[in-house]
Write an enzyme that holds these catalytic residues in place. Structure first.
Site, PDB file in Angstrom:
ATOM      1  N   CYS A  84      49.608 -12.212-121.300  1.00 17.28           N
ATOM      2  CA  CYS A  84      50.677 -12.381-120.183  1.00 17.28           C
ATOM      3  C   CYS A  84      51.740 -13.194-120.229  1.00 17.28           C
ATOM      4  O   CYS A  84      52.487 -13.198-121.149  1.00 17.28           O
ATOM      5  CB  CYS A  84      49.738 -12.148-119.052  1.00 17.28           C
ATOM      6  SG  CYS A  84      50.778 -11.753-117.509  1.00 17.28           S
ATOM      7  N   HIS A 171      45.944  -7.914-119.343  1.00 16.49           N
ATOM      8  CA  HIS A 171      44.900  -9.156-119.090  1.00 16.49           C
ATOM      9  C   HIS A 171      43.565  -8.512-120.011  1.00 16.49           C
ATOM     10  O   HIS A 171      42.794  -7.737-119.077  1.00 16.49           O
ATOM     11  CB  HIS A 171      44.697  -9.376-117.709  1.00 16.49           C
ATOM     12  CG  HIS A 171      45.828 -10.146-117.057  1.00 16.49           C
ATOM     13  ND1 HIS A 171      45.802 -11.535-117.506  1.00 16.49           N
ATOM     14  CD2 HIS A 171      46.895 -10.064-116.617  1.00 16.49           C
ATOM     15  CE1 HIS A 171      47.188 -11.982-116.701  1.00 16.49           C
ATOM     16  NE2 HIS A 171      47.500 -11.233-116.246  1.00 16.49           N
ATOM     17  N   GLU A 173      40.758  -9.764-120.374  1.00 14.02           N
ATOM     18  CA  GLU A 173      39.798 -10.355-119.785  1.00 14.02           C
ATOM     19  C   GLU A 173      39.248 -10.049-118.496  1.00 14.02           C
ATOM     20  O   GLU A 173      38.212 -10.190-118.103  1.00 14.02           O
ATOM     21  CB  GLU A 173      40.248 -12.115-119.504  1.00 14.02           C
ATOM     22  CG  GLU A 173      40.877 -12.319-118.323  1.00 14.02           C
ATOM     23  CD  GLU A 173      42.280 -12.197-118.594  1.00 14.02           C
ATOM     24  OE1 GLU A 173      43.317 -12.661-117.925  1.00 14.02           O
ATOM     25  OE2 GLU A 173      42.728 -11.585-119.798  1.00 14.02           O
TER      26      GLU A 173
END
Length: 327
Positions: A84, A171, A173
């Site tokens: 990002c 993202h 994660e």
């Protein structure tokens, strides 16, 4: 973590993402640590990282005073992964272009894989990922291959295998990103060459061995408060040196009801630890009488705790000396 290199360093650009990224790396059995974005490149490299991950953040890379990435990082020979904001900062530092396209993306967003490369070899060519950006990378740096795109991000991912660098606008994660953990692991294992050989057990074994080396045959005194930190520290030391450890628990009268009894009874029963309990309730409450300012209270509690602990520690030392033991 590889045997000859240090941790994966997660560079925190000021949002909540860094903690989650570090957790996902550890879930892949690779050790990670979080460092601030202000840490100079020389200090980053001095940690001998296995890889560096640039986290997301709330800023725009072209705003005055926005966090940036020193281009020297990309000449250090360390694998780098941008996520990002970190992806945009990476692109900008490497000579790519970042712009406000007017096509912001937030939440679940379709992404198209245009080149599997090293990050997407075994994921669908169309997947839903979690986006949170108003700016986009509009041109990848020279030598980088664009591997994914979305309606609001013409460059949603890129990589340069030769330089062991890659990045994604989304993202990985976040659980909402389909195959996000797989993408992250492809960076860790296929780009950076990390090995999945880290576990919490490794850390415990390393710390226990380190304690044994430092202590040798001496005695150890540990302040036990009843909280998690001191309890874990005491457990590690006890595992390392056993009966060479004596814990000192100071009952200052400010604990939860029954907590002192619980520590004295249950912790000792569970661990067999040698424990000295000091009843200092009257001393603490007298010192705090009439004090209302919270900061002053904290200073008084800290001061008295140290004094009481030192007194108790002297008693342990004197007792050990009387029995001819080293402390």
């Amino acid at each position: 973590m590889t045997s000859d290199l240090g941790p994966v360093l997660v560079v925190d650009f000021g949002a909540q993402y860094a903690q989650l990224i570090a957790r996902r790396v550890r879930e892949a059995h690779v050790y990670s640590e979080i460092v601030p974005h202000t840490l100079p490149v020389a200090e980053l490299v001095a940690k001998r990282p296995s890889a560096i991950i640039l986290s997301g953040g709330p800023s725009s890379v072209y705003e005055p005073g926005a966090p940036s990435v020193d281009a020297a990082l990309f000449e250090a020979g360390v694998p780098v992964f941008g996520i990002c904001y970190g992806f945009q900062a990476m692109a900008q530092a490497l000579g790519g272009a970042v712009a406000r396209t007017g096509l912001s993306e937030f939440g679940g967003t379709p992404v198209r894989v245009v080149e599997p490369g090293l990050l997407f070899p075994d994921v669908p060519t169309s997947l839903s990922v979690w986006m949170s950006h108003g700016d986009s990378v509009s041109a990848a740096p020279a030598g980088f291959t664009v591997t994914a795109e979305s309606d609001g991000a013409p460059v949603a991912a890129f990589e340069c295998a030769d330089r062991r660098m890659a990045g994604v606008q989304f993202h990985p994660e976040v659980l909402h990103s389909e195959h996000g953990q797989r993408v992250l692991e492809h960076f860790l294992f296929d780009v950076a060459g990390c090995r999945p050989d880290w576990t919490m057990t490794n850390v415990i074994d390393e710390q226990v061995e380190s304690i044994r080396r430092q202590v040798g045959s001496g005695r150890v005194i540990c302040g036990l408060s009843g909280g998690v930190d001191s309890a874990v520290a005491a457990a590690l030391v006890q595992r390392a040196v056993g009966d060479q450890l004596t814990c000192v628990f100071v009952d200052h009268g400010l604990l939860r009801k029954g907590e002192a009894v619980q520590v004295e009874r249950d912790y000792v029963a569970a661990t067999g630890i040698r424990l000295v309990v000091v009843d200092a309730q009257e001393r603490f409450l007298t010192a705090l009488a009439g004090v209302s300012d919270p900061e002053t209270k904290r200073k008084i509690i800290g001061r008295e705790f140290i004094r009481v602990f030192e007194d108790a520690a002297r008693g342990v030392v004197e007792d050990a000396g009387a029995h001819g033991e080293a402390v």
